[in-house]
Design a protein around this motif. Structure first.
Motif, PDB file in Angstrom:
ATOM      1  N   PRO A 133       0.883  -1.231   0.049  1.00 43.14           N
ATOM      2  CA  PRO A 133      -0.064  -0.022   0.031  1.00 43.14           C
ATOM      3  C   PRO A 133       0.815   1.335  -0.016  1.00 43.14           C
ATOM      4  O   PRO A 133       1.813   1.260   0.656  1.00 43.14           O
ATOM      5  N   PRO A 134       0.468   2.243  -0.902  1.00 41.31           N
ATOM      6  CA  PRO A 134       1.486   3.645  -1.021  1.00 41.31           C
ATOM      7  C   PRO A 134       1.249   4.313   0.412  1.00 41.31           C
ATOM      8  O   PRO A 134       0.430   4.517   1.198  1.00 41.31           O
ATOM      9  N   LEU A 135       2.413   4.854   0.597  1.00 41.33           N
ATOM     10  CA  LEU A 135       2.549   5.697   1.613  1.00 41.33           C
ATOM     11  C   LEU A 135       3.531   7.069   1.023  1.00 41.33           C
ATOM     12  O   LEU A 135       4.758   7.058   0.568  1.00 41.33           O
TER      13      LEU A 135
ATOM     14  N   GLY B  86      -0.964   6.076 -10.576  1.00 35.91           N
ATOM     15  CA  GLY B  86      -2.248   4.848 -10.319  1.00 35.91           C
ATOM     16  C   GLY B  86      -2.474   4.924  -8.951  1.00 35.91           C
ATOM     17  O   GLY B  86      -3.105   3.946  -8.716  1.00 35.91           O
ATOM     18  N   VAL B  87      -2.056   5.828  -8.283  1.00 33.93           N
ATOM     19  CA  VAL B  87      -2.392   5.825  -6.644  1.00 33.93           C
ATOM     20  C   VAL B  87      -3.748   6.432  -6.147  1.00 33.93           C
ATOM     21  O   VAL B  87      -3.601   7.623  -6.781  1.00 33.93           O
TER      22      VAL B  87
ATOM     23  N   ILE C 116      -0.178   9.169   4.758  1.00 28.81           N
ATOM     24  CA  ILE C 116       0.578  10.281   4.620  1.00 28.81           C
ATOM     25  C   ILE C 116       1.388  10.374   5.804  1.00 28.81           C
ATOM     26  O   ILE C 116       0.932  10.233   6.955  1.00 28.81           O
ATOM     27  N   ALA C 117       2.856  10.448   5.721  1.00 31.59           N
ATOM     28  CA  ALA C 117       3.745  11.121   6.949  1.00 31.59           C
ATOM     29  C   ALA C 117       4.200  12.230   6.486  1.00 31.59           C
ATOM     30  O   ALA C 117       4.799  12.450   5.255  1.00 31.59           O
TER      31      ALA C 117
ATOM     32  N   PRO D 114     -10.899  13.783   1.482  1.00 33.15           N
ATOM     33  CA  PRO D 114     -10.705  12.767   2.521  1.00 33.15           C
ATOM     34  C   PRO D 114     -10.912  11.378   2.154  1.00 33.15           C
ATOM     35  O   PRO D 114     -10.530  10.556   2.887  1.00 33.15           O
ATOM     36  N   HIS D 115     -11.590  11.068   1.193  1.00 34.87           N
ATOM     37  CA  HIS D 115     -11.765   9.909   0.544  1.00 34.87           C
ATOM     38  C   HIS D 115     -10.364   9.019   0.139  1.00 34.87           C
ATOM     39  O   HIS D 115     -10.452   7.827   0.030  1.00 34.87           O
ATOM     40  N   ARG D 116      -9.429   9.970  -0.131  1.00 36.59           N
ATOM     41  CA  ARG D 116      -8.121   9.183  -0.683  1.00 36.59           C
ATOM     42  C   ARG D 116      -7.171   9.363   0.497  1.00 36.59           C
ATOM     43  O   ARG D 116      -6.016   8.311   0.259  1.00 36.59           O
TER      44      ARG D 116
END
Length: 289
Positions: free
Chosen positions: A32-34, A95-96, A101-102, A119-121
């Motif tokens: 999962p993307p960070l 494509g994310v 988020i940090a 907010p949904h993302r």
């Protein structure tokens, strides 16, 4: 050996053209993307001690913000909304859709704007010594003035050294010549002004509207934060029962000074969010407070 690590990561940097500017970024790991968002006068190098460790747990995406580092200056005036919109468009190109988020220092202003704007993302938000939370101390102003004077009189690297030793880290042994050169180069590369934005205190107002789980991390030796540690921790906790806060015995650049603890704790926080488990009200810092 920060110069060796910085050089290794620099070779992995990619540039992509956006609507307002070209963005330089690091994209490492799977899962999962960070998204990592750096602070003022910085770039992805603010995460130099975190990117590789975090990439074993997540797909780490660490851009230079518009007008910072190797990214070009935006065509329009820099605002939080512009920065957030450019990052969303950038993530669309990758494509994310949803991501954690940090964010560090001024980056927290941008991250909070993103969490409110879409907010949904934004699945979760971790903030390290966020800017824009309230007034800064007189001590901080004095250090910044001394650093600016040293830069004028003795060169930018000397001014940067004062900032690194008196604001960024509490252990001066971490401040090497190599680090001073890297930091000074990023100061030279900064082409937008962030301090006037941060001093309007946008982050506090934005956070009140964030519904993603939040983890606030403050350094007890950070002159930006140390006189309001409990007030700021309690403020974030009070927004939602899913929010948590930690205080570590570091200065401003916490994720660099306490990298092993931060990397483990951030991964733990994100795991709890991704598994939809309730986060604890506090996270053990593993270091004295």
């Amino acid at each position: 050996m920060i110069d060796v690590l910085h050089e290794r990561l620099s070779r992995a940097a990619i540039t992509t053209q956006g609507n307002e500017c070209a963005l330089s970024y690091i994209d490492l790991g799977d899962g999962p993307p960070l998204l990592l968002i750096h602070g003022g006068h910085g770039g992805w190098y603010h995460w130099v001690s975190n990117i590789e460790a975090l990439s074993t747990h997540s797909r780490v995406i660490a851009p230079d913000l518009p007008g910072f580092g190797k990214s070009t200056k935006p065509q329009s005036d820099f605002t939080l909304k512009l920065a957030a919109s450019e990052l969303f468009a950038f993530l669309d190109r990758l494509g994310v859709v949803t991501f954690d988020i940090a964010a560090f220092s001024f980056g927290a202003c941008v991250a909070a704007q993103m969490a409110v704007q879409a907010p949904h993302r934004v699945r979760s938000l971790a903030m390290v010594n966020p800017a824009g939370m309230g007034p800064v101390s007189r001590r901080l102003d004095g250090i910044q003035n001394a650093a600016a004077q040293a830069a004028k009189s003795h060169g930018l690297e000397q001014g940067v050294r004062i900032s690194l030793e008196s604001i960024m880290v509490s252990d001066a042994r971490l401040v090497t010549e190599e680090l001073c050169v890297i930091a000074a180069n990023h100061v030279r590369a900064t082409r937008v002004q962030t301090r006037p934005i941060a001093r309007t205190h946008p982050t506090r107002a934005l956070l009140e509207r964030v519904r993603a789980p939040m983890w606030l991390v403050l350094g007890s030796q950070d002159p930006h934060q140390q006189y309001e540690l409990d007030l700021r921790s309690n403020f974030v906790r009070a927004i939602s029962e899913g929010n948590t806060a930690s205080i570590a015995h570091t200065a401003h650049w916490l994720q660099f000074e306490a990298a092993p603890w931060f990397n483990d704790s951030l991964s733990t926080f994100i795991d709890r969010v991704r598994s939809k488990r309730v986060t604890p009200r506090t996270i053990d810092t593993g270091c004295p407070t």
